[in-house]
Design an enzyme around this catalytic site. Sequence first.
Site, mmCIF file in Angstrom:
data_model
loop_
_atom_site.group_PDB
_atom_site.id
_atom_site.type_symbol
_atom_site.label_atom_id
_atom_site.label_comp_id
_atom_site.label_asym_id
_atom_site.label_seq_id
_atom_site.Cartn_x
_atom_site.Cartn_y
_atom_site.Cartn_z
ATOM 1 C CB SER A 275 -4.692 -11.330 -3.247
ATOM 2 O OG SER A 275 -5.139 -10.015 -3.443
ATOM 3 C CG ASP B 116 -3.339 -6.319 -2.428
ATOM 4 O OD1 ASP B 116 -2.508 -5.692 -3.113
ATOM 5 O OD2 ASP B 116 -4.096 -7.181 -2.914
ATOM 6 C CG ASP C 228 -0.905 -9.434 -4.943
ATOM 7 O OD1 ASP C 228 -1.684 -8.789 -4.204
ATOM 8 O OD2 ASP C 228 -1.270 -9.968 -5.998
ATOM 9 C CG ASP D 54 -3.691 -7.522 -6.836
ATOM 10 O OD1 ASP D 54 -3.807 -7.205 -5.630
ATOM 11 O OD2 ASP D 54 -4.113 -8.607 -7.284
#
Length: 575
Positions: A149, A301, A303, A305
């Site tokens: 993340s 961010d 990734d 999400d």
Amino acid sequence: MHIEKAILDKVNIWLTPTFDNQTQEAIKEMMTSSPKELEDSFYKNLEFGTGGMRGIMGVGTNRINKYTLGKNTQGLSDYLKKCFPGEELKAAIAYDCRNNSNTLAKVVADVFSANGIKVYLFSDMRPTPELSFAVKHLNCHVGIVLTASHNPPEYNGYKVYWQDGGQIVPPQDGEVIKIIENLEYTDVNFNANENLIEYIDVAVDEAFRDSTVANASFETSKSARENLKIVYTPLHGTSIKAIPGVLAKAGYTDVNIVKEQEVPNGNFPTVKSPNPEEPEALEMAMQLAEKINADIVVGTDPDSDRLGVAVRNTKGEMILLNGNQTMVVMTAFLLEQWKKQGKLTGQEFIGSTIVSTPMMLDLAEAYGVECKVGLTGFKWIAKFIKDFPNQKFIGGGEESFGFMVGDAVRDKDGVGAILLVCEIAAQAKEKGSTLYQELLQMYVDFGFYKEHLISITKKGIEGANEIKQMMIDLRENPLSQINGQRVVCVEDYQSSKGKDFMNNEEFEITIPKSNVLIYYLEDGSKICARPSGTEPKIKFYFSVNCTIENLSDIPEAEQLLDAKITNIIKELNLN
């Protein structure tokens, strides 16, 4: 320094031929030059937390590497065979831009395939929400995404998704962990069956893009979309693979990408932390917005999400919204759209978390829907969708800059959320308003809520013990008064017990156990203490509120609420 025998026993296992020469040499080097690092690398096994398993990359049981992830995947393979006997098992795997994510993803694919499981592996990095979508789209039994993340570059991680596209939750996670813990590293089958590994890309991308546009766009006019000037940054991450295409398909033509942050890079060279929660992460995007006079800044961010949003305030200055503000703006917009379309029947719900703004409860009540509140993490919101199939999920979020629109993706989704927030901004601009003005009007209509977060990092064994002691102190020496306000209720999610001091009554908490403690004060303030499930941090969440009659009351109310938060923090010795 002295290293405990239990740690040395683990180290010696990793010096056997089961582990490659490179791993063994790295351990020998640590034994002589970095005994402290050796201890930290082996003193425990990496654990599943709020967002899966996350840790520093390196050798050892407390690190992300081919062996710890291989063992996870072997255990998961065994569990799948137990859950679905005789079925042809299928897994989807995605990975983000982080260093080693692609090679670690291939290790995971190898172990699944070695166990006779069909693997759909993305041919290049993709956003986490696309993996959640792909699990259902491809009728897979399980999905894995390799990501840490928003953590610093030295981290990576492993998130597990189930058939519904949501992350695994109790009791499943405990069952999987039990199987993993009973395995030896010699039990892991790394011998890939390449015939069972299929690479996926464009077809799934198009399906995900179409689904996102269908779920997160709401009859905004063509001219309104074309007139919205957007600055977008992927912060060197995976969202560059999805968001430009989604915005273009939806009809947004004035999208300005921060060039210095456009190319994926696991070292995140232009930011201290690739986390849109941190104002510094969106600094370059804000500068570009001022330069070109943009209406809105959006960023994700690594990734994709989480999303960060900045908009212009009443003075025309570009300001960052916090996660609670973006969540209530998006939720209110969705509720209003559903109401306009005649889709609110009383069988709908929105989702939130125990550490997020209580304003979500007020929104739900105003529109006659339920607000289901769970623990931190979108896996709990996804579980609500699965557990209540007769109710329709509208949308939901949490304070840590995450939101989910509808149920096509069962995790926080920066792709769909960015399209939704652009829809809100475009429609507001068309009618002579702004997204920020819409938020201010909500404070008049539903109550003025203000939230604040303090995050304290404590690394290593000593840090973990300090965090543990902080929670013990809060439990064993409970506060009866904070900032001159009586504590009227305490909820302890670890013991599943709460106490209502006004009526001198104890009550049971039905939400699953978690190391969280919440204090409620007589003036409606809420204070929450929660050690992070994936990082060496303890977080303190503050929510204060008051009612206002008019927009003109906001400056004075804001001063009052800011002072209240400052005084609470001071009294708790957290400043």
